[in-house]
Each structure stands twice: as C-alpha cells, then as structure tokens.
Design an enzyme around this catalytic site. Structure first.
Site, short mmCIF file in Angstrom:
data_model
loop_
_atom_site.label_atom_id
_atom_site.label_comp_id
_atom_site.label_asym_id
_atom_site.label_seq_id
_atom_site.Cartn_x
_atom_site.Cartn_y
_atom_site.Cartn_z
N GLY A 72 0.97 -1.35 -0.09
CA GLY A 72 0.06 0.07 -0.03
C GLY A 72 0.78 1.46 -0.16
N ASN A 151 -7.71 3.75 9.20
CA ASN A 151 -7.08 2.48 9.81
C ASN A 151 -7.36 2.41 11.46
OD1 ASN A 151 -5.02 4.49 8.85
ND2 ASN A 151 -3.77 3.53 10.11
N GLN A 181 -7.76 0.16 3.72
CA GLN A 181 -8.71 -0.29 4.84
C GLN A 181 -9.93 -0.50 4.32
OE1 GLN A 181 -7.69 -1.68 7.73
NE2 GLN A 181 -5.49 -0.90 7.69
N HIS A 203 -2.05 -7.50 2.26
CA HIS A 203 -2.13 -8.27 3.60
C HIS A 203 -3.17 -7.79 4.26
CE1 HIS A 203 0.05 -5.21 6.05
NE2 HIS A 203 0.23 -4.76 5.05
N CYS A 327 2.39 1.06 12.39
CA CYS A 327 3.60 1.84 12.17
C CYS A 327 3.83 2.82 13.06
CB CYS A 327 3.39 2.66 10.73
SG CYS A 327 2.80 1.48 9.51
#
Ligand code: PLP
Length: 394
Positions: A72, A151, A181, A203, A327
C-alpha cells in the site's frame, strides 16, 4: 482459549485457499512472465487473470487500469509522486490530517521541498470537513488525497462525493484515494466514480504481506516510481511477483464473495464487542463515533490508564489488539488521528483499536468482553489518577 487476533487492520492471516493458490507459482510455474517459452506462459496467464480479478474486485472499467505494486505504501508513493512529476507547474496539495503515515509523511516531506499542503481536519466523531476541503481548492491544486477508510477508527470518508465535487470545480486536479482499509470491507465500484488513483494492499484482506496494487483510471498521466524494464506497461519496472499476485487475486475473490458476511456477521460481532466493553468497563469511552464506519473496527479509550499496559495485559491473555496504527505503535507519540478528533488526553494514551475479520468467532468476542474489565481493574489500581478514577467508578 487459543490466540484471539483482533488486530486485522495491522495485518491479516493468509487464507488457506490463498496459500494453496500460490503454491504452484513457487515451483512448477516458476517462469518469468516476460519470457517467450512455454514455461513462462503459465505465469504470464496467471498475472493476466489476476489483473482481471483485481479489476473486478475494485469495479474498474478495464483490467489495464490495475498496476501491481509491492504494498500500500508503494501504491501511495507511486500515485502521488507520479502525478506531481507530470504536473510540475502545480505546487498545491490537499489532504487530511488523518491519513496513514505512508501518505502523511510523504506530504510532510513534499512540504519541506516547497509544496503548499492544505491539511483538512475532522470533527470529534471523525468526520471530515468537506466544506473546508472544497474551499482550499485553487488553480494550483495538483492532487487531492483522501483515504477511503481510516485505519485507526474505521471512519469511512465519502470519497466519491468528494471526487465529484472536486472535479466539478477543477477537472484537472487528480484524486488519489488510499483504499487500503476499505478493500474487502465495503463495496468499491471505481468505474462509477471520478477517482483517478486508488491504492490497495493484499495483506489487509488475507493475502500475504508484500503485494499491492494501484488503480490508475484510463487517461491518467503518471510518471513511474520505479524505472527499469517494460513490466506493467512501463509504469512499474521489476519482474512481477507472480505467486503473490496470484495470492492477492485469490484473496480478492474470497473477499468479494464474503462481503455480505463482512457487512453483517463481522459488524454484529464488532458491535457486540463494543457494547460489551462500554457496558462493563466504567472508564471506557468510544472514540470511533462516526455513523459511517467499516464493519470490523472499533476504537475505545480507557480513561486514565496507559494503552501500552492494556496491550501487554491483553497479550498475557492471548488477545492481540493495537494502540494505534501498526507503524506508530512502538513510538510513544499518541495517535495523530485521535488528536485530530480532539480526543482528550485523559483517554488519548489509553486508546485501543480492536479490528476483527471474518475468521473472528463469537466465542473470542465473549472471551475479550470478559477479560477487559479484569484487566482495566488491575490498571486502575496502579494509575496515578486515583481521584479522577474514583469519580468515574463511584
Ligand atoms: N494505508 C492505510 C490506511 C493502511 O492502514 C496501511 C497499513 O497499515 C497502509 C496504507 C500501508 O500499507 P502497506 O503496509 O501495505 O504498505
């Protein structure tokens, strides 16, 4: 209880069917799709078919509009840098304060390089200031970028309406949507929208890590991010990751087939978890209040307790959740999304995101609802904010 995985916005388990679909492309069908001998034919066909599946998944008008990427983040970088490179006379960008770091930090970097960025805020429910976004438009605006679903909170932004309104005023401004998302969680039909560029990541919907795609509407000019060979029609050089491309297509098919499940069963479990926690834990407050949310996500603040400690205690009980985006967890910075929503410091540091998948079971949700009050009670006892907590728990 075995592992209870409630962090599906960070990553998802590879579905068995996806894994099975990938296997031949590691061994028997290992050819390079660009080669001309028979061995390569299978790989070439697999990439072609996968492109058709992803186009169908996203409601694209033509499979040629799909470019395979590695993730992404790459899709976002390719879209944004690619548009700016072919519009060098335009130096204005519009985006939101709640984007994923792969978009947010890119724009911060571009700001340092002389671009003017209008950062659009959200209200306390997480909803976007669309009026402010449209007011910020100017003749100089090269790109508007708004994520489809957040997200951290799951809030859905009305990206097709935004794209339509932007194009009415500025037909040449490009629209990039980070759809990472949203894909697999809500219906997407890009051909009926004015969105020019849309990024996804395998993923997040039960394909492996390290594969993504960028939708580029026909006629959209874009410089390549990776220059080299002729792959992906010269738009993204590098030998195609055939097994992962096949895996993402298999995951997309499964996600499309189970979209109704996502909108009903997953939502029902998410709502049960949310209600169960809010009813049983007195210092719990809902951060993700928008009426418009993806069905799998909830974000709940626990006042006057530390989020990282909640996560460690959840981990001890076999439950995986997250205190921000994957992250940024691991950094002590509180979530930029919750700060943008004006979440008070009293619950900002104790906010937890739970994100479900179609593999989440009711038993797992009941178990989590049962464990939460016990964990929070322990943490309340060691919180330095005893006076405030006494008020809440009286
Ligand atoms: N955009 C959003 C909204 C995300 O949640 C993520 C990952 O968490 C990304 C982009 C980045 O995707 P990737 O991890 O595939 O680079």
């Amino acid at each position: 209880m075995n592992l209870v995985y409630l962090d599906n916005n960070a990553t998802t388990m590879v579905a068995n069917e996806v894994f099975e679909a990938m296997i031949p492309y590691f061994s028997k069908e290992f050819g390079n799709p660009s080669s001309i001998y028979d061995l390569a034919h299978g790989a070439n066909e697999a990439v072609k078919e996968s492109r058709e599946v992803i186009a169908d998944f996203l409601g694209a008008a033509n499979p040629k509009e799909i470019i395979f990427t590695s993730c992404g983040s790459e899709s976002a970088n390719m879209a944004i840098k690619g548009v700016l490179d072919v519009n060098r006379n335009k130096k204005h960008i519009i985006t939101t304060c709640v984007e994923h770091p792969c978009v947010l930090n890119l724009y911060k970097d571009l700001e340092k390089r002389g671009y003017r960025v209008s950062w659009i805020g959200v209200d306390s429910k997480g909803d976007l200031d669309i009026g402010g976004l449209l007011e910020a438009l100017s003749d100089d605006t090269a790109i508007v970028s708004v994520m489809m679903a957040n997200n951290e909170t799951g809030t859905i932004y009305p990206v097709d309406k935004i794209a339509q309104a932007v194009k009415m005023r500025n037909p040449n401004t490009k629209i990039f949507v980070d759809g990472v998302q949203a894909a697999g969680k809500i219906p997407i039909n890009l051909k009926d929208t004015k969105i020019d560029l849309f990024g996804i990541s395998g993923h997040k919907f039960h394909a492996p890590k390290g594969i993504g795609a960028l939708y580029v509407k026909s006629g959209t000019m874009l410089s390549p991010l990776i220059i080299g060979g002729h792959q992906e029609k010269g738009k993204r050089a590098g030998t195609e990751n055939v097994p992962y491309i096949v895996g993402m297509a298999a995951a997309a098919k499964l996600a499309k087939d189970s979209l109704n499940d996502e909108l009903t069963t997953v939502k029902k479990l998410r709502d049960k978890l949310e209600k169960g926690i809010l009813a049983n834990v007195k210092n719990a407050v809902l951060n993700s209040k928008s009426a418009n949310r993806v069905p799998n996500t909830t974000n709940i603040g626990f006042q006057y307790v530390e989020g990282e400690l909640i996560l460690l205690h959840l981990n001890d009980e076999g439950i995986c959740a997250s205190s921000g985006s994957a992250c940024t967890s691991g950094s002590l910075e509180p979530s930029h999304v919750l700060r943008a929503q004006g979440v008070p410091f009293t619950s900002l540091h104790g906010s937890i995101r739970f994100s479900l998948s179609r593999y989440t079971t009711e038993e797992q949700i009941d178990y989590t609802i049962a464990k939460m009050p016990i964990i929070i009670e322990k943490l309340v006892k060691i919180s330095p904010f005893q006076k405030e907590l006494k008020e809440i728990f009286k």
